[in-house]
Structure formats: structure tokens, C-alpha cells
Motif scaffolding. Structure first.
Motif, mmCIF file in Angstrom:
data_model
loop_
_atom_site.group_PDB
_atom_site.id
_atom_site.type_symbol
_atom_site.label_atom_id
_atom_site.label_comp_id
_atom_site.label_asym_id
_atom_site.label_seq_id
_atom_site.Cartn_x
_atom_site.Cartn_y
_atom_site.Cartn_z
ATOM 1 N N HIS A 7 -34.144 -77.348 -107.705
ATOM 2 C CA HIS A 7 -34.353 -78.346 -106.643
ATOM 3 C C HIS A 7 -33.087 -78.915 -106.027
ATOM 4 N N VAL A 8 -31.942 -78.706 -106.655
ATOM 5 C CA VAL A 8 -30.721 -79.336 -106.130
ATOM 6 C C VAL A 8 -29.735 -78.296 -105.592
ATOM 7 N N ILE A 9 -29.353 -77.350 -106.418
ATOM 8 C CA ILE A 9 -28.306 -76.397 -106.024
ATOM 9 C C ILE A 9 -28.656 -75.657 -104.720
ATOM 10 N N PRO A 10 -29.918 -75.218 -104.553
ATOM 11 C CA PRO A 10 -30.213 -74.500 -103.297
ATOM 12 C C PRO A 10 -29.927 -75.337 -102.042
ATOM 13 N N CYS A 11 -29.967 -76.664 -102.162
ATOM 14 C CA CYS A 11 -29.728 -77.536 -100.984
ATOM 15 C C CYS A 11 -28.246 -77.797 -100.749
ATOM 16 N N LEU A 12 -27.389 -77.359 -101.669
ATOM 17 C CA LEU A 12 -25.968 -77.733 -101.552
ATOM 18 C C LEU A 12 -25.131 -76.691 -100.820
ATOM 19 N N THR A 13 -25.577 -75.453 -100.850
ATOM 20 C CA THR A 13 -24.781 -74.377 -100.261
ATOM 21 C C THR A 13 -24.502 -74.654 -98.784
ATOM 22 N N GLY A 14 -23.243 -74.526 -98.403
ATOM 23 C CA GLY A 14 -22.860 -74.730 -97.001
ATOM 24 C C GLY A 14 -22.487 -76.164 -96.668
ATOM 25 N N ARG A 15 -22.776 -77.105 -97.583
ATOM 26 C CA ARG A 15 -22.448 -78.519 -97.290
ATOM 27 C C ARG A 15 -20.951 -78.771 -97.447
ATOM 28 N N ASP A 16 -20.465 -79.793 -96.746
ATOM 29 C CA ASP A 16 -19.061 -80.208 -96.863
ATOM 30 C C ASP A 16 -18.913 -81.043 -98.143
ATOM 31 N N PRO A 17 -18.124 -80.578 -99.114
ATOM 32 C CA PRO A 17 -18.026 -81.321 -100.382
ATOM 33 C C PRO A 17 -17.397 -82.703 -100.217
ATOM 34 N N HIS A 18 -16.692 -82.929 -99.121
ATOM 35 C CA HIS A 18 -16.088 -84.251 -98.916
ATOM 36 C C HIS A 18 -17.120 -85.323 -98.601
ATOM 37 N N GLN A 19 -18.324 -84.919 -98.189
ATOM 38 C CA GLN A 19 -19.355 -85.918 -97.849
ATOM 39 C C GLN A 19 -20.099 -86.369 -99.104
ATOM 40 N N VAL A 20 -19.368 -87.081 -99.948
ATOM 41 C CA VAL A 20 -19.910 -87.480 -101.248
ATOM 42 C C VAL A 20 -21.068 -88.464 -101.074
ATOM 43 N N GLU A 21 -20.871 -89.466 -100.258
ATOM 44 C CA GLU A 21 -21.906 -90.491 -100.067
ATOM 45 C C GLU A 21 -23.163 -89.880 -99.420
ATOM 46 N N ASP A 22 -22.941 -89.080 -98.387
ATOM 47 C CA ASP A 22 -24.079 -88.492 -97.691
ATOM 48 C C ASP A 22 -24.875 -87.578 -98.631
ATOM 49 N N THR A 23 -24.167 -86.852 -99.479
ATOM 50 C CA THR A 23 -24.865 -85.960 -100.414
ATOM 51 C C THR A 23 -25.664 -86.775 -101.431
ATOM 52 N N TRP A 24 -25.070 -87.886 -101.888
ATOM 53 C CA TRP A 24 -25.789 -88.759 -102.828
ATOM 54 C C TRP A 24 -27.085 -89.254 -102.192
#
Ligand code: GCO
Ligand code: MG
Length: 402
Positions: A50-67
């Protein structure tokens, strides 16, 4: 920069740990702890499905937005499994950000507020003599703060008393072990332990005690009052804390400082306790409370109400979590203390890290990131082994809190 892959590594160098590794297209990777003692595989599945598939391609610097994406975006909020998974992602992203900046993590949080992090170790014994002897050993090792737990006459075993004195490991069996509990016996015995410790060691060392959620509010009030002459640093988890208003009653009766929070996973679990000033220390951890992003919000709320931090740091929180906690502790303005149960040598080898203990304090390193890595080849040599925490029954067989 983009996240290109996420890998969940499960390893058991003496106990189970779940670690998330996020890799980026620029070769920088980040590591996060996702260990939930006795429920490890539930977090593994949550991350993988449920989590990893949604992370691919995201900007790792967007910590707050990802949270926010993982918290608000799931619709189903809170809970230990979800929040451990979010914590692992959050920690790995902060690690990447700090590595990319070429700075140790505490610098990104706001920089150094103290030279080193005061920690407490765990002394325990089957009886008062043995616990006193162990407290002496911790003082000899340089500890300035020591949690003391002791066997209770008439009970075969109790929380916090370990066969191995340095490495307490409660998740001890393939199916839950059954323990027996009597609050009456416990309440009579604990004040005797602390009377002995103060007589023998004076008021120099800080002493702490964990009741592990086993008392009712009025019993906790009684214990807090009985312990007042011995000036504890804190009395931890006196009551089960789903019902936060229980602490109003305890607070009315005792000046023994109160700590709680190791099983909390959301800021809302802490809100009433902090805002009503019902506790003195909040014990939420990076891994169980949704990562640094939420932990620092909890700490900021606590600061408004004179509540200080005291992060959970048992052995089931991996060296990754410990390393990150130390960066947090090095920065957080309202720091209180950090729990420090030593990891086994095998665990330390699987997780190379740059923090070290000296003179009662833990010191963070200066490596960019949070300073903890995982040796994947070594980790692979220790396959997962199912292990449960014990359960607890009263003497008449009634199911109780462990
Ligand atoms: C503590 C805790 C631990 C927990 C353990 C459960 O104060 O360190 O109470 O001993 O029981 O972390 O997994
Ligand atoms: Mg505890």
C-alpha cells in the motif's frame, strides 16, 4: 531527484527488525525503521502493498507532502501499523535530504541545542538485592539515570526482569508466553525497592520506574504518593492510556513526575495529556509515532505546556530509530531524557552507526544523514523468526494488561 525503488528488509540478528530502504535516481538512498514488535509482518505488508507503489517517481525532498499524502491520503488514519510504515518513509526521506545537503540530520532540524543526550539504562533483578547490584553496575558504567525494575515476591515473573542483564528482550516465544500478575503484591514491594536504592546510592543518580500500564488511576495515585520520598525522575505508564482523563485523578494526588506515550502513534493521543498538563514527559518515538515530521509537532505542542521529551528506546526500536532519535534529541529544545537499552553485538553489526555512549550520554556523529546504515548481506544471514510479546493474567486467570 526521484525515488526509484523501495525495499523492505526483514532481519533477525537475535530479534526481528523491519527496515525500509528508499533509493533515488541520483544514487542517494535513505533508511527508515519500521519495526513493530510482535506484529512485524503486518507493517511489511502495509509497506509493500500500500505504500511503496505510491512512492515511485516522487521527489524525495517533499517530506511534508509525502507525510500528508500517506496520512490524509489513506482515508484510514492512525494506528500502529500505518504510523510505523509512515515513520519509515519519513525517516528515509529525512535521511536522503540530509545526505543531499551533506549535513548531519540535527542541522536540518534546527541545529545543536546541547552537547550530548542524557540517557537512562535498565537495571533489573529477581529481587531487591539483585536490582541494587545491577544499579551499582550501571553507575560504574557511567550512567547518570537508571530505570529500576524488580521481581515481586509471590509472582513467578514480571515485566522488566530479564535473564540477560544488558539485553532485555520481552518478545520471547513463538506463541505468547503467559505471565501472572498481582497489583496488590506489586504495590507493596516497589516502594521498598526505591527506599533501598536511595539508602545505598543517595540522591545523585536519577531513578526511573515503569509500571507498564498495569494500575488503575487510584492505584497509580497511591504508588506515586508512596514513591514521593525517593524523588523519581519519572513514573512511567502507570495506567493504560486509552482513557487520557485517568491522569487527572493521578495528578490530583501526587507530585511524582509522570511519563507516558510509548504506545501512542498520533499527536491526538497526546493532546489532552499535554494541554491539561497531566504529564511531565512525553515518550512517543520516531518509529511508532509517524516519523520525525509528527514527532517534532508533538514536541512543539509539549513545549507550550512545560512537558519534556523522553523518547522510547527499547531494543525493539532498531539502531536506525535510535540514531534518528539522537539527532532529534540533540536539537529538540524541550528535551528531557532518552531511553537507551543496548542492542546486541549482532544487531550493531547489521546496522553500522556513528553514535556512541560516554559518561552517561549518547553522542550523535557528524556523518551526513542520520548516520545509521544497514549491511544487507549480513542482514540476509538472519531470517525472520516469529516472536510474540507475553500476555498477562491475574492470579484467578482473568486476562489483564501486559
Ligand atoms: C520500555 C518499554 C518496553 C516495551 C517494549 C514492547 O519502557 O522500554 O515498556 O520494554 O515493553 O518496547 O515492545
Ligand atoms: Mg515502558
Amino acid at each position: 531527484m526521484q525515488i526509484i525503488s523501495g525495499k523492505v528488509i526483514v532481519t533477525c540478528p537475535g530479534r526481528n527488525f523491519v527496515t525500509l530502504k528508499l533509493e533515488t535516481d541520483e544514487g542517494i538512498y535513505g533508511i527508515g525503521d519500521a519495526t513493530l514488535n510482535g506484529r512485524e509482518q503486518a507493517v511489511v505488508a502495509y509497506l509493500q502493498e500500500h505504500v511503496i507503489p505510491c512512492l515511485t517517481g516522487r521527489d524525495p525532498h517533499q517530506v511534508e507532502d509525502t507525510w500528508q499524502y500517506l496520512y490524509r491520503g489513506a482515508y484510514w488514519r492512525r494506528g500502529p501499523v500505518t504510523m510505523c510504515a509512515i515513520a519509515a518513509v519519513d525517516t528515509a526521506l529525512w535521511d536522503i535530504k540530509a545526505k543531499a545537503a551533506g549535513l548531519p540530520l540535527y542541522q536540518l532540524l534546527g541545529g545543536r541545542s546541547r552537547q550530548a543526550v542524557l540517557v537512562y539504562g535498565h537495571a533489573n533483578g529477581r529481587d531487591i538485592d539483585e536490582t541494587a547490584e545491577q544499579v551499582g553496575k550501571y553507575i560504574d558504567m557511567g550512567y547518570r539515570a537508571i530505570r529500576a525494575q524488580c521481581g515481586v515476591p509471590g509472582l513467578a515473573s514480571t515485566y522488566g526482569v530479564a535473564a540477560d542483564k544488558l539485553f532485555y528482550e520481552p518478545a520471547d516465544a513463538d506463541l505468547p508466553t503467559e505471565n501472572t500478575w498481582s497489583t496488590e503484591k506489586y504495590l507493596l514491594h516497589v516502594p521498598q525497592l526505591f527506599e533501598r536504592l536511595r539508602n545505598e546510592f543517595g540522591f545523585g543518580p536519577h531513578l526511573l520506574h515503569d509500571a507498564h500500564h498495569r494500575l488503575t488511576p487510584i492505584e497509580a495515585a497511591r504508588l506515586g504518593r508512596d514513591l514521593e520520598p525517593y524523588r523519581l525522575f519519572w513514573l512511567e505508564d502507570s495506567v493504560a492510556c486509552e482513557n487520557q482523563q485517568s491522569f487527572r485523578l493521578i495528578r490530583q494526588h501526587t507530585t511524582t513526575p509522570l511519563a507516558v506515550g510509548e504506545v501512542f502513534n498520533s499527536i491526538y493521543d497526546c493532546q489532552q495529556l499535554i494541554a491539561e498538563q497531566l504529564i511531565d514527559y512525553i515518550r512517543t518515538s520516531v518509529v511508532h509515532a509517524g516519523g520525525i515530521t509528527q514527532l517534532r509537532r508533538i514536541a512543539s505542542l509539549a513545549e507550550l505546556y512545560h512537558v519534556r521529551t523522553g523518547c522510547h528506546g527499547a531494543t525493539d526500536l532498531s539502531p536506525v530509530c535510535m540514531g534518528v532519535a539522537l539527532h532529534f534529541d540533540t536539537w529538540v529544545p524541550n528535551f528531557g531524557i532518552q531511553e537507551y537499552m543496548r542492542h546486541s553485538e549482532a544487531t550493531d553489526e547489521v546496522f553500522p552507526h556513528d553514535y556512541h555512549f560516554a559518561d552517561g550520554y549518547l553522542h550523535t556523529g557528524e556523518t551526513p544523514g542520520h548516520g545509521v546504515d544497514i549491511d544487507e548481506a549480513l542482514a540476509a544471514k538472519y531470517p525472520y523468526q516469529r516472536a510474540f510479546l507475553p500476555v498477562n493474567r491475574l492470579e484467578d486467570g482473568t486476562m489483564f494488561n501486559w
